[in-house]
Design a protein around this motif. Structure first.
Motif, PDB file in Angstrom:
ATOM      1  N   MET A 611       6.363   5.004   3.351  1.00  0.00           N
ATOM      2  CA  MET A 611       5.154   5.094   3.492  1.00  0.00           C
ATOM      3  C   MET A 611       5.179   4.483   2.476  1.00  0.00           C
ATOM      4  SD  MET A 611       2.739   4.455   6.210  1.00  0.00           S
ATOM      5  CE  MET A 611       1.498   5.146   5.865  1.00  0.00           C
ATOM      6  N   HIS A 612       5.156   5.063   1.142  1.00  0.00           N
ATOM      7  CA  HIS A 612       5.171   5.035   0.247  1.00  0.00           C
ATOM      8  C   HIS A 612       5.772   3.681  -0.783  1.00  0.00           C
ATOM      9  CE1 HIS A 612       5.114   6.849  -4.254  1.00  0.00           C
ATOM     10  NE2 HIS A 612       6.409   6.302  -4.142  1.00  0.00           N
ATOM     11  N   GLY A 613       6.928   3.492  -0.196  1.00  0.00           N
ATOM     12  CA  GLY A 613       7.161   1.847  -0.580  1.00  0.00           C
ATOM     13  C   GLY A 613       5.662   0.878   0.049  1.00  0.00           C
ATOM     14  N   LEU A 614       5.498   1.506   1.007  1.00  0.00           N
ATOM     15  CA  LEU A 614       4.337   0.338   1.474  1.00  0.00           C
ATOM     16  C   LEU A 614       2.972  -0.157   0.534  1.00  0.00           C
ATOM     17  CD1 LEU A 614       4.621   0.728   5.168  1.00  0.00           C
ATOM     18  CD2 LEU A 614       5.186  -1.668   3.845  1.00  0.00           C
ATOM     19  N   SER A 615       2.415   1.174  -0.278  1.00  0.00           N
ATOM     20  CA  SER A 615       1.096   1.305  -0.757  1.00  0.00           C
ATOM     21  C   SER A 615       1.751  -0.179  -1.710  1.00  0.00           C
ATOM     22  CB  SER A 615       1.427   2.857  -0.782  1.00  0.00           C
ATOM     23  OG  SER A 615       2.066   3.354  -2.011  1.00  0.00           O
ATOM     24  N   TYR A 616       3.269   0.660  -2.437  1.00  0.00           N
ATOM     25  CA  TYR A 616       2.703  -0.779  -3.473  1.00  0.00           C
ATOM     26  C   TYR A 616       3.179  -1.721  -2.628  1.00  0.00           C
ATOM     27  CZ  TYR A 616       3.063   3.355  -6.724  1.00  0.00           C
ATOM     28  OH  TYR A 616       3.139   4.841  -6.962  1.00  0.00           O
ATOM     29  N   GLY A 617       3.539  -2.210  -1.912  1.00  0.00           N
ATOM     30  CA  GLY A 617       3.858  -3.636  -1.278  1.00  0.00           C
ATOM     31  C   GLY A 617       5.182  -3.737  -1.369  1.00  0.00           C
ATOM     32  N   LYS A 648       1.671 -13.852  -1.913  1.00  0.00           N
ATOM     33  CA  LYS A 648       1.217 -12.655  -2.472  1.00  0.00           C
ATOM     34  C   LYS A 648      -0.293 -12.394  -2.150  1.00  0.00           C
ATOM     35  CE  LYS A 648       4.469 -12.477  -6.813  1.00  0.00           C
ATOM     36  NZ  LYS A 648       4.576 -11.123  -6.094  1.00  0.00           N
ATOM     37  N   VAL A 649      -0.753 -11.980  -1.830  1.00  0.00           N
ATOM     38  CA  VAL A 649      -2.341 -11.318  -1.092  1.00  0.00           C
ATOM     39  C   VAL A 649      -3.263 -11.562  -2.925  1.00  0.00           C
ATOM     40  CG1 VAL A 649      -3.690  -9.283  -0.586  1.00  0.00           C
ATOM     41  CG2 VAL A 649      -1.193  -9.591  -0.179  1.00  0.00           C
ATOM     42  N   GLY A 726      -8.260  -4.909   6.924  1.00  0.00           N
ATOM     43  CA  GLY A 726      -8.531  -3.707   6.723  1.00  0.00           C
ATOM     44  C   GLY A 726      -7.125  -2.704   5.572  1.00  0.00           C
ATOM     45  N   LEU A 727      -7.838  -3.811   4.304  1.00  0.00           N
ATOM     46  CA  LEU A 727      -6.404  -3.185   3.165  1.00  0.00           C
ATOM     47  C   LEU A 727      -7.638  -2.133   2.625  1.00  0.00           C
ATOM     48  CD1 LEU A 727      -3.678  -3.632   1.584  1.00  0.00           C
ATOM     49  CD2 LEU A 727      -4.948  -5.697   1.021  1.00  0.00           C
ATOM     50  N   MET A 728      -7.295  -1.580   1.920  1.00  0.00           N
ATOM     51  CA  MET A 728      -8.015  -0.487   0.598  1.00  0.00           C
ATOM     52  C   MET A 728      -6.915   0.051  -0.196  1.00  0.00           C
ATOM     53  SD  MET A 728      -9.493   2.441   3.988  1.00  0.00           S
ATOM     54  CE  MET A 728      -7.648   2.828   4.378  1.00  0.00           C
ATOM     55  N   VAL A 729      -7.594  -0.675  -0.923  1.00  0.00           N
ATOM     56  CA  VAL A 729      -6.932  -0.500  -2.728  1.00  0.00           C
ATOM     57  C   VAL A 729      -7.571   1.196  -3.207  1.00  0.00           C
ATOM     58  CG1 VAL A 729      -6.067  -1.618  -4.828  1.00  0.00           C
ATOM     59  CG2 VAL A 729      -6.324  -2.557  -2.587  1.00  0.00           C
ATOM     60  N   VAL A 730      -6.211   1.418  -3.631  1.00  0.00           N
ATOM     61  CA  VAL A 730      -6.815   3.001  -4.241  1.00  0.00           C
ATOM     62  C   VAL A 730      -6.233   3.062  -5.688  1.00  0.00           C
ATOM     63  CG1 VAL A 730      -7.157   5.759  -4.593  1.00  0.00           C
ATOM     64  CG2 VAL A 730      -7.343   4.130  -2.757  1.00  0.00           C
ATOM     65  N   GLY A 731      -6.253   2.732  -6.971  1.00  0.00           N
ATOM     66  CA  GLY A 731      -5.919   2.508  -7.771  1.00  0.00           C
ATOM     67  C   GLY A 731      -4.709   1.077  -8.439  1.00  0.00           C
ATOM     68  N   VAL A 732      -3.515   1.278  -7.719  1.00  0.00           N
ATOM     69  CA  VAL A 732      -2.728   0.510  -8.410  1.00  0.00           C
ATOM     70  C   VAL A 732      -2.206   0.272  -6.615  1.00  0.00           C
ATOM     71  CG1 VAL A 732      -2.183   0.400 -10.010  1.00  0.00           C
ATOM     72  CG2 VAL A 732      -0.836   1.804  -9.269  1.00  0.00           C
ATOM     73  N   ARG A 733      -2.263   0.978  -5.662  1.00  0.00           N
ATOM     74  CA  ARG A 733      -1.714   1.208  -4.035  1.00  0.00           C
ATOM     75  C   ARG A 733      -2.265   1.192  -3.606  1.00  0.00           C
ATOM     76  NH1 ARG A 733       1.023   7.401  -4.163  1.00  0.00           N
ATOM     77  NH2 ARG A 733       2.100   6.720  -2.077  1.00  0.00           N
ATOM     78  N   ARG A 734      -2.065   0.872  -2.590  1.00  0.00           N
ATOM     79  CA  ARG A 734      -2.209  -0.428  -0.813  1.00  0.00           C
ATOM     80  C   ARG A 734      -1.954   0.919   0.651  1.00  0.00           C
ATOM     81  NH1 ARG A 734      -0.905  -6.059  -1.457  1.00  0.00           N
ATOM     82  NH2 ARG A 734       1.431  -6.040  -1.538  1.00  0.00           N
TER      83      ARG A 734
END
Length: 757
Positions: A611-617, A648-649, A726-734
């Motif tokens: 999940m940590h890796g996914l938060s950075y795509g 890319k998103v 459903g994408l939520m961006v918090v800082g630089v993490r998704r």
């Protein structure tokens, strides 16, 4: 207040007594003590020093009725009676004398500060107007005992920190600023001074002291964050559409063929809330009723002696989820009349918020006519005249009931001129975005035919197959499989209404067993509900199923339902390879679907991702023992005749790397063509041109953005980890909203998740 006729002279009294008297007057003015209490305490403080002050202060002489000797005589007698080690002797040093002289010199030089609001109006004298006599420098006064005798009028009059009551004839020492060297005030009085000096309101800028500067700072990337390391992903192409197969030239041609050649073949079976088959529509009835509706729409509806509708006009289909038969008749009747059906939900109330957005869609599409059934029309809100009300946000509509008695029978030799081929719009499917707005996705006749052919090849459909459909037949996979592709292949669809699923969650499995269905179309929720209701059911067999199509197989939580369902029903004939998750979107229709082994599909795959890796795509394989992982399943291979890439998103649609999460894009003739009436966002979604790192386009044909986030895994299998909505961006993490649901479902609800929270 006679005893307060004049202030007490400060010179004859010790410092602590003067402070106590000042605090006492402060308490009296603030109401902390009564007048009687004030007099009692004041007399107690001054009792010891009455003989010393009677010769100095006339008001004190009047206050203390006891007669006494003069100040000088009393002071000398008191000094002779006290030992040399008494308190008074300590203040008679040379240092003290010099300090007093310096203080008097300072009084002469300095200017008085501005008086505070609480300064007495009677204290008019200032130090600037006072010149001490010359003998004061030769014989400095003792601030403790007042040994020097001088007239009262020679004392400098200075404003006090306290308000002098009316009637004061004397002066009070100012302590707010320029205090003499050894003159001190108590902490309570000093606090009062600071309060008076402080502005009533803080400066304006103090109201805005927050973390604004931090918000403006550009967050620096974490140097330890995972970054994609793979090569640039290539465009993934599905297998070509089969050639040499006797495909019908169009969907309406297939309908006419089956309606005339196989008129008694079952097309659609509708069930009631008890699970009983209430109506079975044959292909002959579907053809004849659709033809009758098309004739009525084209020839019997007039406005001012002119046809109400012309080819290409949009017509709303308003049918409940419990009536798939009449919906199917209305849909094909519109296609035969060259009209564009717009299926919508039945409005429940006049001011329903959701129907307002649908009304906006109907208005933008120019809809003027709505088709419905007699039973549904009776349930709609009516006006005082008995007509269906105009719902909030809806355009004015004419309502046509399409039950058999309301339609005109066409002549025997009448046939419509409809040619359901080409780029013309076949139907419009509504889509609600995360902001609540509703848009219409147009599907052309070419796309509709290509979608039916691709689904037929991917699922291995054949004539006379039976499909059990639990989904909504008006949109998405329920429409594509249960209404369109089924007619092309002369399949029999058993439609399970939602009300029946609520009453009996096991009903769809029972119908699979009783009808020997070869395919079933469900969602993971239906599998979950059936697990809760299957206890005690022994005569159930799922051995006839070739494909159990999981329409929401792209959602992260569907894998748990699939695994649990297989564990329970594998002993009842369900084969593991029969579970086929798929991925779809309103814009791209079906994106990918897992094939069974008899159709050449690879074995299913699971991916345990960090999940940590996914938060950075970034895609990073992890272990199942950890709690910070997301387990997803593949959604199969790309559809036949389609090409897929991951971009890319944000920003320019550059191709992602192989271990990078991006938006899945599809290039195919079996996708939607536009958002109706919205050319701006249509170009951004339906005409995307992915490019390589060097800026070269990857294909001559445009791609359609699916709104699905994922990557291409081993064996060219597609994996979906979330949706763009459903994408939520918090800082630089998704993060993705689906992940939150998956996390909640992964916890045992009875132990950790309290009901109602």
């Amino acid at each position: 207040m006679a005893d307060r006729g004049c202030p007490l002279e400060t010179a004859p009294l010790p410092l602590e007594v003067r402070e106590s008297l000042a605090e006492l007057e402060l308490e009296l003015s603030e109401g902390d003590i009564t007048q009687k209490g004030y007099e009692k305490k004041r007399a107690k403080l001054l009792a010891r020093y009455i003989p010393l002050i009677q010769g100095v202060d006339p008001c004190l002489q009047s206050e203390n009725r006891v007669p006494g000797p003069s100040l000088t005589t009393a002071a000398l007698q008191l000094q002779k009676s006290r030992p040399t080690t008494s308190r008074d002797e300590r203040f008679r040093s040379d240092v003290h004398t010099e300090a007093v002289q310096a203080a008097l010199a300072k009084y002469k030089e300095r200017r008085m500060p501005m008086p505070s609001k609480r300064r007495s109006v009677l204290a008019h004298s200032s130090v600037d107007a006072y010149t001490p006599p010359a003998d004061l420098h030769s014989a400095p006064p003792d601030v403790t005992t007042g040994l020097v005798d001088r007239p009262h009028y020679e004392r400098p009059q200075v404003a006090s920190v306290r308000a002098a009551p009316r009637g004061y004839g004397g002066s009070i020492l100012e302590t707010a600023d320029g205090v003499p060297v050894h003159s001190r005030v108590s902490s309570k009085i000093q606090q009062l001074l600071n309060t008076l000096k402080r502005p009533k309101r803080p400066p304006l800028k103090e109201f805005f002291v927050d973390d604004f500067e931090e918000l403006l700072e550009v967050q620096q990337p974490d140097p330890n964050q995972p970054k994609p390391e793979g090569e640039e992903v290539e465009v993934l192409r599905g297998e070509p559409l089969a050639t040499g197969v006797p495909w019908p030239p169009s969907l309406l041609a297939a309908l006419q063929r089956w309606g005339t050649v196989q008129p008694k073949a079952p097309c659609l079976t509708a069930l009631d809330t008890a699970g009983k088959a209430i109506h079975t529509l044959t292909y002959g009835k579907l053809w004849s009723r659709s033809l009758k509706l098309a004739y009525t729409l084209l020839n019997k509806l007039t406005s001012k002696n002119e046809p109400l509708l012309k080819p290409g006009d949009r017509v709303a289909l308003v049918f409940p989820n419990s009536d798939p038969v009449m919906f199917m008749v209305a849909f094909y009747g519109c296609l035969l009349a060259e009209l564009v059906p717009v299926p919508i939900e039945v409005p429940l109330t006049r001011k329903d918020a959701g129907s307002q957005q649908v009304g906006f869609l109907l208005g933008s599409c120019g809809v003027t006519l709505a088709l419905t059934t007699d039973a549904c029309q009776k349930g709609l809100p009516k006006s005082q005249t008995g007509e269906v009300v105009t719902f909030k946000g809806w355009p004015p509509l004419a309502w046509l009931v399409i039950d058999g008695k309301h339609l005109a029978k066409p002549p025997k030799d009448w046939l419509p001129l409809a040619q359901d081929t080409g780029a013309g719009t076949a139907y419009i499917e509504y889509k609600t975005s995360k902001e609540g707005s509703t848009v219409g996705v147009t599907v052309s006749h070419t796309s509709l035919l290509a979608q039916c052919r691709a689904l037929t090849q991917a699922c291995g459909y054949s004539e006379a197959d039976t499909l059990t459909n639990v989904l909504d037949f008006k949109r998405d996979a329920g429409l594509w499989h249960g209404v369109l592709t089924s007619v092309m292949n002369r399949m029999h669809v058993v439609s399970i209404p939602y009300a029946l699923m609520k009453a009996n969650p096991l009903s769809w499995i029972q119908k699979v067993c009783s009808y020997k269905a070869r395919a079933a179309l469900v969602k993971s929720r239906d599998m979950h509900w059936s697990l809760l209701a299957q206890r005690g059911q022994r005569d159930i067999s799922l051995s006839s199923l070739r494909m159990l199509i999981v329409a929401d197989g792209a959602n992260p939580w569907s894998i748990s339902s699939c695994d649990a369902f297989l564990n329970v029903f594998q002993s009842r004939g369900l084969r593991p390879e029969a579970i086929c998750p798929c991925a779809s979107s309103p814009e791209a229709l079906t994106v990918a679907i897992r094939r069974p082994p008899d159709l050449g599909g690879p074995p299913p795959r699971k991916a345990v991702l960090s999940m940590h890796g996914l938060s950075y795509g970034v895609v990073r394989v992890d272990t199942e023992e950890k709690l910070s992982v997301l387990t997803v399943q593949d959604v199969g291979q790309v559809m036949p005749g389609a090409s897929v890439c991951v971009v890319k998103v944000e920003g320019t649609p550059y191709l992602c790397k192989t271990d990078e999460v991006g938006e899945i894009c599809v290039s195919s003739s079996a996708t939607g063509t536009a958002y109706y009436g919205l050319p701006g966002i249509t170009k951004n979604v339906f005409e995307t041109v992915p490019v390589t790192v060097g800026g070269a386009p990857v294909s001559e044909r445009p791609f359609t953005r699916t709104g699905l986030l994922g990557f291409i895994g081993p064996d060219n299998l597609v994996f979906v980890v979330g949706k763009l909505d459903g994408l939520m961006v918090v800082g630089v993490r998704r993060h993705n909203a689906d992940d939150v649901v998956a996390t909640a479902l992964a916890v045992e609800p009875m132990k950790f998740v309290y009901r109602g929270r």
